[in-house]
Design an enzyme around this catalytic site. Sequence first.
Site, PDB file in Angstrom:
ATOM      1  N   GLY A  39       0.810  -1.213   0.000  1.00  0.00           N
ATOM      2  CA  GLY A  39       0.000   0.000   0.000  1.00  0.00           C
ATOM      3  C   GLY A  39       0.839   1.256   0.000  1.00  0.00           C
ATOM      4  N   GLU A 202       5.100  30.366   5.372  1.00  0.00           N
ATOM      5  CA  GLU A 202       5.174  30.099   3.937  1.00  0.00           C
ATOM      6  C   GLU A 202       6.079  31.145   3.279  1.00  0.00           C
ATOM      7  OE1 GLU A 202       5.396  29.058   0.437  1.00  0.00           O
ATOM      8  OE2 GLU A 202       4.046  27.745   1.569  1.00  0.00           O
ATOM      9  N   HIS A 444     -31.895  18.878  -6.247  1.00  0.00           N
ATOM     10  CA  HIS A 444     -32.132  19.848  -5.176  1.00  0.00           C
ATOM     11  C   HIS A 444     -32.724  19.151  -3.958  1.00  0.00           C
ATOM     12  CE1 HIS A 444     -33.262  23.623  -3.235  1.00  0.00           C
ATOM     13  NE2 HIS A 444     -34.455  23.077  -3.002  1.00  0.00           N
TER      14      HIS A 444
END
Length: 465
Positions: A39, A202, A444
Amino acid sequence: MADSYDLVIIGSGPGGYVAAIRASQLGLKTAIIERERLGGICLNWGCIPTKALLRTSEVYHYMTHAASYGLTVEKAGFDLSKIVDRSRKVAGQLNAGVKGLMKKNKVTVVEGVATVPVKGKVVVKNGDVTTELVAKNIILATGARARDLPFAKADGDRIWTYRHAMTPAEMPKDLLVIGSGAIGCEFASFYSDMGAKVTIVEMLDRILPVEDAEVSAFVQKQFEKQGMTILAKHGVEKIDVKPGRSVTATIKLPDGKTEAREYSHVIVAVGIVPNTENLGLEALGIATDRGHVKIDAMCRTNVEGIWAIGDITGAPWLAHKASHEGIIAVEAIAGGHPHAMDVRNIPGCTYSRPQVASVGLTEAKAKEAGYEVKVGKFPFIGNGKAIAMGEAEGFVKTVFDAKTGELLGAHMAGPEVTELIEGYTVAKQLETTEGDLMETIFPHPTLSEAMHESVLAAYGRVIHI
C-alpha cells in the site's frame, strides 16, 4: 534459478499495486516488490490515515459547536492515544485489503529492498535472503519521502515529518508548520481543531500557492478566523531544539529582519524527495531530472523495458496520478494503445477545514496562457443545503474559454468540495462546454447546485444571488 515474469513492479503504493492488478487482468505474470508495507506511503502513512485523523478533528469541531445545531454536549474531550490508534487501525485494514487483492489476482509479493543491476533483472535483499527475478518489463514505482530542512532534521521529539505528526505521543501546545501545501495545511487544520495554537510559515506570498489566488485568500481568512497565525512571505532560517521542552525558530520577516519565536513542536512540510537512490539507475543510464525519472507519455524511461510511474516521475505528487500512470504503463506493456494522461484533468484536493479542491487552470494561469476568459463564482451562502448544514462559507469558481466555451478550470473551497470536484473533472475529460453544463439538471437540495450556479454566473445567468 531466478523466477521469470512478464512484469516486475518495484513499490506497492497506489501506483504499483494498481498496476499489478491491471497487469494480472491482462494476463501478465506479475510480481511486486515492497520493502515496508503493501500500500506504500499513501495507504499506510499518508492519504488514508491522515483522513482518519481529520475526520476525528471534524467530529470534535462539531462537538465543540453543538449549540449551533440545538444540541448539548456537557464536556467535549478526547484521548490522543485512541485517536492515533483509530487512524492506525484504518491503515491496517486497508493494508490487509491490498494483501487480499494481490492474492486474489495471483500477483507474487516479494518483500525486501530491490535493485536493478542490469536491464531485465531485479535483485531483492531481505536480511540475509537474496531473491533474483528475471523480467521482460520493470516498472519503477518507489514513491517519495518527506524533504528535510538541513537546519531542521526531524527527530520525532520536537521536529516532526508527516509520519511523526500522525502518531504524536503528546498534543502540541504551540505548533509551527513550515510549508503551506496540502500536507502542511491539513496538519495545521487537524491540530488547530484539536486545540493547538498553530502558526504556518510560507516563503511565497500566499498559502496553498498552487491553488487559485481567491481560494488561497479565502482559506487564509478562515484559518485566521479559527485562531491560526499565517506568516506568508516569511522563512525559517534556524531551529534550536531543547529536547523534551521546546523549539526556538529564527524567522526571517519580509523586510529581511529576523525574529526568534518559541514553539512546542515543528512540522516540516516543504515537499518531497523521490526514492530513486540505490536502485541502479545511474548504471543503467536512466535519464533523470533533479532526481525524478524522465518518462514519455506512456511512462517509458529512455531504457527499453523499464518504466516509471508516480512520485518518482515528478509533479503532481498525487496518489490518483500514480494509479492512472500505472494503468497506462501496463496497458502499453500488454500491447494496447492507452490514451496519454492530460495533467490538466488531474484533480487536486486538500482536506483541511475548509476543504479545497480544483482541476485545470487557475484564472491567472489561463490568462497567462493567452486565453480570453469568462469566470463564474457562486458562494455557498446562496445554497440551501449548505445553509442547512451550517457550512455556508466558501464558494465555487469556474473558468471558461470565452471564445469556445471550454471549461478551463474549476476551483472550490467549502463543505465537501473534495467530493464535488469530480463532477468538473468528468466534464473536462468529456470536453463539455458551458452549454452542456448549463443544460445539466442538478438535484435539489444539494451542494452540487453551487457548481451549476457558478457556470451560470460566468455567463450572466446566475439564479440564486
